[in-house]
Design a protein around this motif. Structure first.
Motif, PDB file in Angstrom:
ATOM      1  N   ARG A 254      73.426 -12.276 -70.070  1.00 23.19           N
ATOM      2  CA  ARG A 254      74.151 -12.446 -71.339  1.00 23.19           C
ATOM      3  C   ARG A 254      74.817 -11.140 -71.778  1.00 23.19           C
ATOM      4  O   ARG A 254      74.662 -10.684 -72.920  1.00 23.19           O
ATOM      5  CB  ARG A 254      73.209 -12.950 -72.423  1.00 23.19           C
ATOM      6  N   VAL A 255      75.606 -10.576 -70.876  1.00 22.26           N
ATOM      7  CA  VAL A 255      76.249  -9.299 -71.177  1.00 22.26           C
ATOM      8  C   VAL A 255      77.252  -9.426 -72.320  1.00 22.26           C
ATOM      9  O   VAL A 255      77.616  -8.418 -72.937  1.00 22.26           O
ATOM     10  CB  VAL A 255      76.947  -8.720 -69.926  1.00 22.26           C
ATOM     11  N   TYR A 256      77.688 -10.659 -72.605  1.00 21.21           N
ATOM     12  CA  TYR A 256      78.629 -10.850 -73.710  1.00 21.21           C
ATOM     13  C   TYR A 256      78.005 -10.506 -75.054  1.00 21.21           C
ATOM     14  O   TYR A 256      78.703 -10.361 -76.055  1.00 21.21           O
ATOM     15  CB  TYR A 256      79.141 -12.300 -73.731  1.00 21.21           C
ATOM     16  N   ARG A 257      76.681 -10.385 -75.088  1.00 20.00           N
ATOM     17  CA  ARG A 257      76.009  -9.994 -76.332  1.00 20.00           C
ATOM     18  C   ARG A 257      76.156  -8.513 -76.636  1.00 20.00           C
ATOM     19  O   ARG A 257      75.948  -8.077 -77.771  1.00 20.00           O
ATOM     20  CB  ARG A 257      74.515 -10.321 -76.244  1.00 20.00           C
ATOM     21  N   GLN A 258      76.463  -7.707 -75.604  1.00 22.72           N
ATOM     22  CA  GLN A 258      76.519  -6.261 -75.780  1.00 22.72           C
ATOM     23  C   GLN A 258      77.645  -5.888 -76.733  1.00 22.72           C
ATOM     24  O   GLN A 258      78.749  -6.427 -76.660  1.00 22.72           O
ATOM     25  CB  GLN A 258      76.729  -5.569 -74.433  1.00 22.72           C
ATOM     26  N   PHE A 293      87.607 -15.037 -73.333  1.00 20.49           N
ATOM     27  CA  PHE A 293      86.609 -15.281 -72.281  1.00 20.49           C
ATOM     28  C   PHE A 293      85.204 -14.990 -72.793  1.00 20.49           C
ATOM     29  O   PHE A 293      84.284 -15.802 -72.630  1.00 20.49           O
ATOM     30  CB  PHE A 293      86.942 -14.414 -71.069  1.00 20.49           C
ATOM     31  N   LEU A 294      85.029 -13.829 -73.429  1.00 18.60           N
ATOM     32  CA  LEU A 294      83.717 -13.481 -73.976  1.00 18.60           C
ATOM     33  C   LEU A 294      83.307 -14.439 -75.088  1.00 18.60           C
ATOM     34  O   LEU A 294      82.161 -14.913 -75.128  1.00 18.60           O
ATOM     35  CB  LEU A 294      83.741 -12.048 -74.515  1.00 18.60           C
ATOM     36  N   ASN A 295      84.244 -14.728 -75.985  1.00 17.96           N
ATOM     37  CA  ASN A 295      83.922 -15.570 -77.138  1.00 17.96           C
ATOM     38  C   ASN A 295      83.521 -16.984 -76.739  1.00 17.96           C
ATOM     39  O   ASN A 295      82.684 -17.608 -77.399  1.00 17.96           O
ATOM     40  CB  ASN A 295      85.088 -15.607 -78.121  1.00 17.96           C
ATOM     41  N   ASN A 296      84.116 -17.503 -75.671  1.00 21.15           N
ATOM     42  CA  ASN A 296      83.728 -18.836 -75.228  1.00 21.15           C
ATOM     43  C   ASN A 296      82.273 -18.883 -74.793  1.00 21.15           C
ATOM     44  O   ASN A 296      81.557 -19.857 -75.056  1.00 21.15           O
ATOM     45  CB  ASN A 296      84.641 -19.304 -74.096  1.00 21.15           C
TER      46      ASN A 296
END
Length: 354
Positions: A254-258, A293-296
């Protein structure tokens, strides 16, 4: 006489190009905010081409004053245009119109009251400092937002448009401050008109080289459902391995959380060049913007949490922050753009269906 005719030809050419550009943008992309602001910026630039002169004396022709005021207010439109061009979530607010009105009104007052009252240098200096300030904001917005754009040709065209307009406007503002109150003659005005015509022609050419649907996508935040390129079997196998590795980073770690995750950081994790990851996300996964991309991925996590009865009492903002959003406003806008409803409505619908 020759200089006057040459200057008139340059001004007429710039105005004609700008009017055609404004009409084209409004005709083809009237539903896209960035295109509408681009058309407005072109019209304001036409006012500049008609009225601008290097060096300002205390006496300004009455018919020039409204055009000069519109030309000055156009710097606010330029700033808004760059924001809409690089930020898919940008929306106009009432105070944007207020800022434009204040800048335009001050410029008009400078033409008809402040400069004729013996304060030419003060009026010109303040107006052009305002111009430089908004150019700095526009350039800063471009620098901050440019890396998230995944369409390479569009990225280059957008940066060229902003840099060309900012360079011309910035140099003119500095020149006006330096020669305020002086009449520098026909040669300087002819050169300036020629430079403006060249800048306008270069921007128009740069926009023509990029497909309009790429430059001003009608649905910038929507991910296409189809693959955008047709790779060879070898390339497809290699890309699929990278896509699998990328999806593991998304799903497992879940790198999008960084906080402040960038495409450069993600490319480093995958041990590939940034340009390759940019092309992979754009051409294989169909995304135009890295933040989308990250937000999705963030929204998919938030949807699961909102639909979970065990988290029914968890505040929406907590769910948003846990998923990687920095504040509630961007989360609400991104969530509604994807699902068509607000997070609260989505939760209520899921509870009703359970």
């Amino acid at each position: 006489m020759l200089l006057a005719n040459l200057e008139l030809a340059f001004r007429a050419g710039a105005v004609a190009l700008l009017l055609v550009l404004a009409a084209s943008l409004f005709s083809d992309f009237r539903n896209v905010l960035a295109a509408r602001l681009g058309a407005a910026f072109a019209l304001g630039s036409a006012a500049h081409a008609v009225s601008y002169s290097v060096g300002v004396t205390s006496l300004v022709p009455a018919w020039h004053a409204p055009l000069i005021a519109l030309s000055t207010g156009n710097i606010v439109v330029f700033w808004l245009f760059t924001r809409a061009l690089f930020d898919d979530d940008f929306r106009l607010r009432w105070w944007h119109g207020l800022v434009w009105g204040l800048v335009t009104a001050f410029s008009f007052a400078g033409c008809v009251w402040i400069a004729p009252g013996g304060h030419v240098r003060f009026s010109v200096t303040v107006v052009n400092l305002i111009v430089l300030g908004f150019i700095a904001l526009a350039v800063g917005q471009t620098i901050a937002s440019w890396p998230a754009d995944l369409v390479e040709r569009r990225r280059r065209a957008r940066v060229f448009i902003v840099c060309a307009a900012a360079l011309y406007g910035g140099l003119n503002a500095l020149l006006q401050i330096a020669v305020a109150g002086s009449d520098v003659g026909d040669v300087a005005n002819t050169i300036n008109a020629g430079v403006l015509a060249c800048v306008v022609a270069a921007i128009a050419y740069a926009m023509m080289r990029v497909d309009g649907a790429d430059l001003f996508p009608a649905n910038a935040g929507v991910t296409p459902a189809v693959i955008l390129s047709h790779p060879t079997a070898t390339d497809e196998a290699a890309d699929q391995k990278l896509i699998d590795a990328l999806m593991r980073l998304m799903a497992d770690e879940r790198v999008y959380r960084q906080e402040n995750i960038t495409i450069g950081v993600l490319a480093g994790r995958l041990k590939i060049p940034e340009y390759r990851l940019r092309r992979l996300i754009n051409q294989r996964l169909g995304y135009r913007n890295f933040n989308v991309f990250l937000n999705n991925h963030r929204i998919e996590e938030a949807k699961a949490a909102l639909a979970d009865p065990a988290q029914a009492e968890v505040p929406v903002i907590t769910i948003a922050m846990d998923a990687g959003f920095q504040s509630l406003g961007p989360f609400n806008r991104a969530f509604k753009a994807v699902t068509g409803v607000t997070p609260t409505e989505y939760r209520r619908l899921k509870v009703s269906a359970a």
